[in-house]
Motif scaffolding. Sequence first.
Motif, PDB file in Angstrom:
ATOM      1  N   LYS A 190      26.161   8.724  64.843  1.00 18.60           N
ATOM      2  CA  LYS A 190      25.696   9.849  64.032  1.00 18.60           C
ATOM      3  C   LYS A 190      25.491   9.474  62.572  1.00 18.60           C
ATOM      4  O   LYS A 190      24.478   9.836  61.967  1.00 18.60           O
ATOM      5  N   PHE A 191      26.443   8.737  62.002  1.00 14.51           N
ATOM      6  CA  PHE A 191      26.415   8.489  60.559  1.00 14.51           C
ATOM      7  C   PHE A 191      25.988   7.064  60.192  1.00 14.51           C
ATOM      8  O   PHE A 191      25.480   6.838  59.102  1.00 14.51           O
ATOM      9  N   PHE A 192      26.213   6.100  61.082  1.00 11.64           N
ATOM     10  CA  PHE A 192      25.901   4.694  60.780  1.00 11.64           C
ATOM     11  C   PHE A 192      25.155   4.066  61.962  1.00 11.64           C
ATOM     12  O   PHE A 192      25.660   3.152  62.621  1.00 11.64           O
ATOM     13  N   PRO A 193      23.947   4.565  62.255  1.00  9.64           N
ATOM     14  CA  PRO A 193      23.219   4.116  63.448  1.00  9.64           C
ATOM     15  C   PRO A 193      22.872   2.630  63.441  1.00  9.64           C
ATOM     16  O   PRO A 193      22.804   2.005  64.503  1.00  9.64           O
ATOM     17  N   GLU A 194      22.658   2.059  62.238  1.00  2.00           N
ATOM     18  CA  GLU A 194      22.318   0.631  62.178  1.00  2.00           C
ATOM     19  C   GLU A 194      23.489  -0.225  62.654  1.00  2.00           C
ATOM     20  O   GLU A 194      23.297  -1.222  63.360  1.00  2.00           O
ATOM     21  N   THR A 246      30.943   0.519  54.402  1.00  2.00           N
ATOM     22  CA  THR A 246      31.966   0.068  53.463  1.00  2.00           C
ATOM     23  C   THR A 246      32.184   1.093  52.357  1.00  2.00           C
ATOM     24  O   THR A 246      33.319   1.381  51.966  1.00  2.00           O
ATOM     25  N   PHE A 247      31.094   1.682  51.849  1.00  2.00           N
ATOM     26  CA  PHE A 247      31.218   2.673  50.776  1.00  2.00           C
ATOM     27  C   PHE A 247      31.917   3.935  51.273  1.00  2.00           C
ATOM     28  O   PHE A 247      32.676   4.567  50.532  1.00  2.00           O
ATOM     29  N   PHE A 248      31.681   4.300  52.532  1.00  2.00           N
ATOM     30  CA  PHE A 248      32.398   5.440  53.116  1.00  2.00           C
ATOM     31  C   PHE A 248      33.905   5.205  53.035  1.00  2.00           C
ATOM     32  O   PHE A 248      34.674   6.095  52.665  1.00  2.00           O
ATOM     33  N   THR A 249      34.346   3.998  53.364  1.00  2.00           N
ATOM     34  CA  THR A 249      35.767   3.674  53.311  1.00  2.00           C
ATOM     35  C   THR A 249      36.281   3.618  51.878  1.00  2.00           C
ATOM     36  O   THR A 249      37.305   4.204  51.533  1.00  2.00           O
ATOM     37  N   ILE A 263      36.297  19.513  54.202  1.00  2.00           N
ATOM     38  CA  ILE A 263      34.914  19.050  54.037  1.00  2.00           C
ATOM     39  C   ILE A 263      34.595  17.945  55.043  1.00  2.00           C
ATOM     40  O   ILE A 263      33.530  17.937  55.665  1.00  2.00           O
ATOM     41  N   GLY A 264      35.524  16.993  55.230  1.00  2.00           N
ATOM     42  CA  GLY A 264      35.298  15.900  56.175  1.00  2.00           C
ATOM     43  C   GLY A 264      35.127  16.384  57.597  1.00  2.00           C
ATOM     44  O   GLY A 264      34.234  15.938  58.324  1.00  2.00           O
ATOM     45  N   GLY A 265      35.966  17.328  58.017  1.00  2.00           N
ATOM     46  CA  GLY A 265      35.878  17.834  59.375  1.00  2.00           C
ATOM     47  C   GLY A 265      34.608  18.600  59.641  1.00  2.00           C
ATOM     48  O   GLY A 265      34.130  18.656  60.787  1.00  2.00           O
ATOM     49  N   ALA A 266      34.021  19.207  58.581  1.00  2.00           N
ATOM     50  CA  ALA A 266      32.801  20.003  58.741  1.00  2.00           C
ATOM     51  C   ALA A 266      31.536  19.218  58.413  1.00  2.00           C
ATOM     52  O   ALA A 266      30.435  19.777  58.460  1.00  2.00           O
ATOM     53  N   VAL A 318      26.471  12.171  53.025  1.00  2.00           N
ATOM     54  CA  VAL A 318      26.805  12.648  51.677  1.00  2.00           C
ATOM     55  C   VAL A 318      28.013  13.580  51.726  1.00  2.00           C
ATOM     56  O   VAL A 318      28.957  13.451  50.931  1.00  2.00           O
ATOM     57  N   MET A 319      28.000  14.512  52.667  1.00  2.00           N
ATOM     58  CA  MET A 319      29.128  15.446  52.811  1.00  2.00           C
ATOM     59  C   MET A 319      30.393  14.703  53.229  1.00  2.00           C
ATOM     60  O   MET A 319      31.500  15.006  52.760  1.00  2.00           O
ATOM     61  N   LEU A 320      30.218  13.704  54.082  1.00  2.00           N
ATOM     62  CA  LEU A 320      31.337  12.888  54.532  1.00  2.00           C
ATOM     63  C   LEU A 320      32.011  12.199  53.351  1.00  2.00           C
ATOM     64  O   LEU A 320      33.231  12.221  53.197  1.00  2.00           O
ATOM     65  N   ILE A 321      31.203  11.608  52.493  1.00  2.00           N
ATOM     66  CA  ILE A 321      31.727  10.886  51.331  1.00  2.00           C
ATOM     67  C   ILE A 321      32.317  11.863  50.311  1.00  2.00           C
ATOM     68  O   ILE A 321      33.333  11.574  49.660  1.00  2.00           O
TER      69      ILE A 321
END
Length: 462
Positions: free
Chosen positions: A7-11, A34-37, A77-80, A85-88
Amino acid sequence: MDHFLKKFFPEVFKKMKEDKTTSNYCKFDSQLLTFFTSSLYIAALVASFFASQVTRAFGRKSSILLGGAAFIIGSAIGGAAYNVVMLIFGRIFLGVGIGFANQSVPLYLAEMAPPKKRGAFTSGFNFCVGIGILIANLINYGAAKIRGGWGWRISLAMAAAPASILTLGALFLPDTPNSIIQHGKNYEKAKRVLQQIRGVDDVQIELDDLIQASDIAKATKHPFKDIRRRRYRPQLVMSMAIPFFQQLTGINTITFYAPVLFRTIGRGESASLLSAIVVGVVGSSAVILTSLIVDKVGRKVLFFVGGAVMLFCQLTIGGIMAVKLGDHGQLSTTYAYLVLILVCMYVAGFGLSWGPLGWLIPSEIFPLEIRSAAQGIRVAVDFVFIFLGAQTFLAMLCHLKAGIFFFFGGWVTVMTAFVYLLLPETKNVPIERMEKIWREHWFWKRFVLNDEDYNGNKAETT
């Protein structure tokens, strides 16, 4: 989790599933992943400086409350989240929570604990972090099996549960006697809290030490400026060196990416998550052992034992992966289990030494007048190197391959030598009389004893 990656990192998901030409070590090398982490640690770094000011001005309890509230917002916010962008954005709020909690909780524990049990109390902080990681891995393992691919939402949203406990629980906590004296000179209230937490009526000697330390602290108007003075040189060095070395053990890279590491050597999604759970159990068990023995055997012995174990494991893992894995191979089941055992031994070594002691030592060596500032520096340096580690680990794994374990092994050697030469033993030393260890140390005494201003202040106070 496959659904999360898709969903978020298809590559990354495509390279993992379909690309047979990319090296085993490079399949997860994605700057976005990596930036997500690491976005969490950027936020934590910035928040730690504000947390230092809040802790000094309003007390430890206020910082704990603010940290808990930020955790709740971030988990919601993370769960929704429906895009990266919303994840980060959710991760940033979690980072703010970590910045405030890591700044205030170790100080709270160190100031509330009796001197002879301070090591056990403060090690409990690291133990509970380990328990949290273990529970998170268990939730991940169960959530990954949910049909429909939305289990990752449970993983991210469940952070609200411990955050709520932290926030609501803090409402019922008293502030520390140090903080009460520092902010209101309410000596009777501080005395009552001391009597309550010590379980005895005669606490006058300890109260006098706290009042004296508070008087010195009140004369310190600019702690971030004053900590650079010569008399605080040992504390300044330790506030930077200890978190620097703690991150260069390589522990966070292994903790963050344990599932990735086990998938790299050919284990599947469930096996990788299960391996991370095993690692979490071992790490938590080691910290329990540390909390039981740290006030008996001392800090330095545990640093030496843990360093030796970590060095052996890193060199052995690096050797196995260099010889047996290669760029496109897969470890046999026997070697995969051997790597898992070695990773567990490595985590146990960390749990005996740099894990709990990396938080214990800074929380007990700083005098009250610079305590919030020094802890702020300690947390900030920690997050700088966690961020750099999280930001570079996947690229380093891709380029250094198995050599990454030799890289961290070399640093373990350096930090063990640093402890042997420059860190004095702090076992059973009252927190408000910690200056004695620096005045008696072969190296640091030249800074402390030769500071005329320091000696003048001490004579005047005495």
